[in-house]
Write a protein that holds these residues in place. Structure first.
Motif, PDB file in Angstrom:
ATOM      1  N   ASP A 149      -5.222   1.696  -7.121  1.00 14.91           N
ATOM      2  CA  ASP A 149      -6.330   0.930  -7.948  1.00 14.91           C
ATOM      3  C   ASP A 149      -7.415   1.001  -6.761  1.00 14.91           C
ATOM      4  OD1 ASP A 149      -4.702   0.520  -9.936  1.00 14.91           O
ATOM      5  OD2 ASP A 149      -4.455  -1.337  -9.728  1.00 14.91           O
ATOM      6  N   ARG A 191      -9.345   4.179  -7.419  1.00 13.79           N
ATOM      7  CA  ARG A 191      -9.711   3.989  -8.929  1.00 13.79           C
ATOM      8  C   ARG A 191     -11.242   3.212  -8.856  1.00 13.79           C
ATOM      9  NH1 ARG A 191      -5.238   1.557 -12.705  1.00 13.79           N
ATOM     10  NH2 ARG A 191      -6.925   1.505 -14.241  1.00 13.79           N
ATOM     11  N   LEU A 211      -5.986  -2.856 -13.550  1.00 13.05           N
ATOM     12  CA  LEU A 211      -6.159  -3.050 -12.033  1.00 13.05           C
ATOM     13  C   LEU A 211      -5.119  -4.106 -11.555  1.00 13.05           C
ATOM     14  CD1 LEU A 211     -10.045  -2.422 -11.995  1.00 13.05           C
ATOM     15  CD2 LEU A 211      -8.025  -0.746 -10.903  1.00 13.05           C
TER      16      LEU A 211
END
Length: 603
Positions: A370, A373, A424
């Motif tokens: 994450d 990301r 997330l």
């Protein structure tokens, strides 16, 4: 050894004192599966109440106790007296006063002299067979990792000087002797914090973390058990060598578990988990705010501002201990936390094999995935191009050539791989809660001034010319503080910090020395204000004058550009110029308003 069944103290929601930082209650998003039922959480029994200003229990406690005036924490007690007229009317004797000096906070020698002069008596009251309480200290060698070289001491003189403190200094902390216990074991929490950006500051906290357990039942530190590292130190790299270490396939059990499993157990006992998370978030934000000024200095030396370069971020490992009263205490911050998702398992004597660790994989893979990301450099480009792409219709021929997906979900996953990923695991806490912590960012603003006057890019220390430029541009010199005084201030503070030998790679004034000099300047200029307001007022004063200077430079730069653009023709009879319209100072009203606010603040 602690009695079984002791539960952690639940704290009623306390009102915040005026001026304190209060965060909205936070609670992470946990998985749906609840952990298996286990034993209740345990805490260390509260210490015996200090008999300060109270009547002591036990024999000889009938006399009224009062506080002795010899030292803070001392206690006086009147002895038995006889009234005048008793036993044939003899005059009353002067009452005896006995002072308990065991909790005195002042010099014992001065207290003893005072008691002798007053002809009072000293008695050091304490529990049976319990010496006066002394703090325990934990020593951590600098540059160490995985628990290497950590040990506990009762007396600071017991620090082991391995060679030279200059070659390997150590951090000495007071040992937290009243931790929260689970299954009679001490544990700590590893939370992962993403520092996504320094300017502007962006902080994310993982919604789940790791809980690392000791492998021997906890007892408060004494001279007899200081060496028992499996009881006092929660380091995974140490406890894994204990015969009691439990490797578990379940993330809710064993010697390493998820933090969410601990929160579930506390929540089942009525503990306010939202308040606990709020305290942890506050702790993390305050710590990062304390770190950012120096991080910015290092950052600008490697990546100059205004130039394209790599996208930088850092994952920090926060080690936190919960006290018995559920107050989170920061143990340390790891700049390079371990991201291993396997552990060593001994198959036979001396033969080890790396096997997967389910709890490490669940937490660490999510944090890394994450983080990437959030840092994806293509996301911004996709957002910028999305509006342009929506203006063009797709080619029907291309639609025919592309096979129809079996279902819409598969189609969405092919177009956007993130559609198949969970939400997330990282939650933004700054700038979300920036308003509550703005008053703590004074040093951060001082660091911005320091970086502005460094001069040569890549340096991390301010030279004498840069310091003089700072004084001159911020209009800090006057009849009471000349430029010669500024030079003396620079030399004195810089020499003292350089003599500490912290960083001798280059000469000049480091950030910490600049902060000290700034404090001195603030105290000179605003003597009647408290220290915090002195510093804030001087920062506003500097920002005001630097804003005016920047506007003047911008106007001059525009004027030069316009004069160059005015050279439009060159006739045979000479050069013809068009008149340039003078540009007003930019943001003049904003700057004037800012200075008005500054003046009002002073008054």
């Amino acid at each position: 050894m602690e009695p079984a069944g002791t539960e952690p103290e639940s704290r009623p929601p306390a009102q915040e004192p005026p001026g304190s930082t209060a965060l909205p209650s936070e609670e992470p998003e946990w998985g749906e599966a609840a952990p298996e039922p286990q034993q209740e959480a345990e805490g260390v029994p509260p210490p015996a109440p200090v008999a300060l200003g109270r009547r002591p229990n036990g024999p000889g406690s009938k006399g009224q106790a009062k506080r002795g005036g010899a030292g803070k924490g001392a206690r006086g007690k009147r002895g038995s007296t006889r009234r005048a007229g008793e036993e044939g009317g003899r005059p009353a004797r002067r009452p005896h006063v006995t002072v308990d000096s065991s909790k005195a906070k002042t010099s014992l020698e001065a207290l003893k002299i005072s008691l002798r002069q007053l002809r009072w008596k000293e008695v050091r009251m304490m529990k049976d067979n319990d010496p006066p309480w002394k703090p325990t200290f934990i020593v951590k060698p600098d540059g160490g990792c995985q628990g290497d070289g950590i040990y506990l001491i009762k007396d600071p003189s017991d620090i082991r000087l391995a060679g030279n403190l200059q070659s390997r200094p150590a951090v000495v902390q007071e040992y937290i002797s009243k931790p929260l216990l689970i299954d009679k074991l001490k544990f700590d929490i590893r939370l992962y914090v993403l520092l996504k950006s320094l300017e502007p500051l962006e902080i994310y906290i993982a919604k789940d973390g790791l809980s690392r357990f000791c492998t021997e039942p906890y007892q408060e530190p004494t001279l007899k058990n200081l060496h028992q590292v499996f009881m006092h130190l929660t380091n995974y790299s140490l406890n894994i060598h204990s015969g009691n270490f439990i490797h578990s396939e379940n993330v809710n059990t064993g010697s390493k578990r998820t933090f969410s499993s601990i929160l579930y157990r506390l929540s089942s006992k009525g503990i306010d988990i939202k308040k606990l998370w709020s305290d942890i978030i506050s702790l993390v934000i305050k710590t990062v705010i304390a770190l950012t000024p120096e991080l910015k200095v290092y950052y600008q030396s490697d990546i100059p501002a205004g130039k394209p370069g790599p996208t930088c971020f850092q994952i920090l490992g926060f080690d936190i201990l919960l006290m018995k009263n559920l107050k989170p205490v920061l143990l340390e911050v790891n700049a390079n936390p371990s991201m291993r998702i396997e552990h060593e398992q001994e198959l036979s004597p001396g033969v080890f094999e790396n096997v997967p660790s389910p709890v490490d994989e669940e937490i660490k893979v999510a944090v890394i995935r994450d983080t990437l990301r959030l840092m994806d450099p293509h996301k911004k480009k996709k957002k910028d191009n999305q509006s342009q792409l929506s203006e063009y219709a797709s080619d029907p021929k291309e639609d025919l050539l592309e096979p129809e997906p079996t279902n819409k979900l598969e189609h969405d996953i092919r177009k956007n791989p993130e559609a198949s990923l969970p939400s997330l695991c990282l939650k933004q806490v700054f700038p979300k809660y920036a308003k509550q912590f703005s008053h703590l960012r004074l040093v951060d603003r001082m660091a911005a001034l320091f970086i502005r006057f460094l001069g040569v890019k890549g340096t991390m220390k301010l030279g004498p010319t840069g310091f003089r430029t700072f004084i001159r541009n911020c209009k800090l010199s006057n009849s009471n503080f000349s430029m010669a005084s500024a030079d003396i201030l620079y030399i004195d503070i810089t020499r003292r910090w350089n003599s500490m030998g912290i960083d001798q790679r280059e000469s000049g004034m480091c950030l910490q020395a600049f902060v000290e000099a700034f404090f001195c300047l603030a105290q000179r200029r605003y003597k009647s204000l408290p220290l915090h307001e002195q510093v804030a007022s001087l920062i506003d004063f500097c920002d005001y004058h630097l804003a005016i200077l920047d506007e003047k430079r911008l106007v001059c730069s525009r004027g030069i550009t316009e004069r160059r653009a005015a050279l439009v023709t060159c006739q045979p009879d000479g050069l013809h110029l068009t008149s340039a319209t003078p540009a007003p100072l930019l943001n003049r009203m904003t700057t004037a308003s800012k200075f008005t606010d500054y003046r009002n603040h002073r008054s």
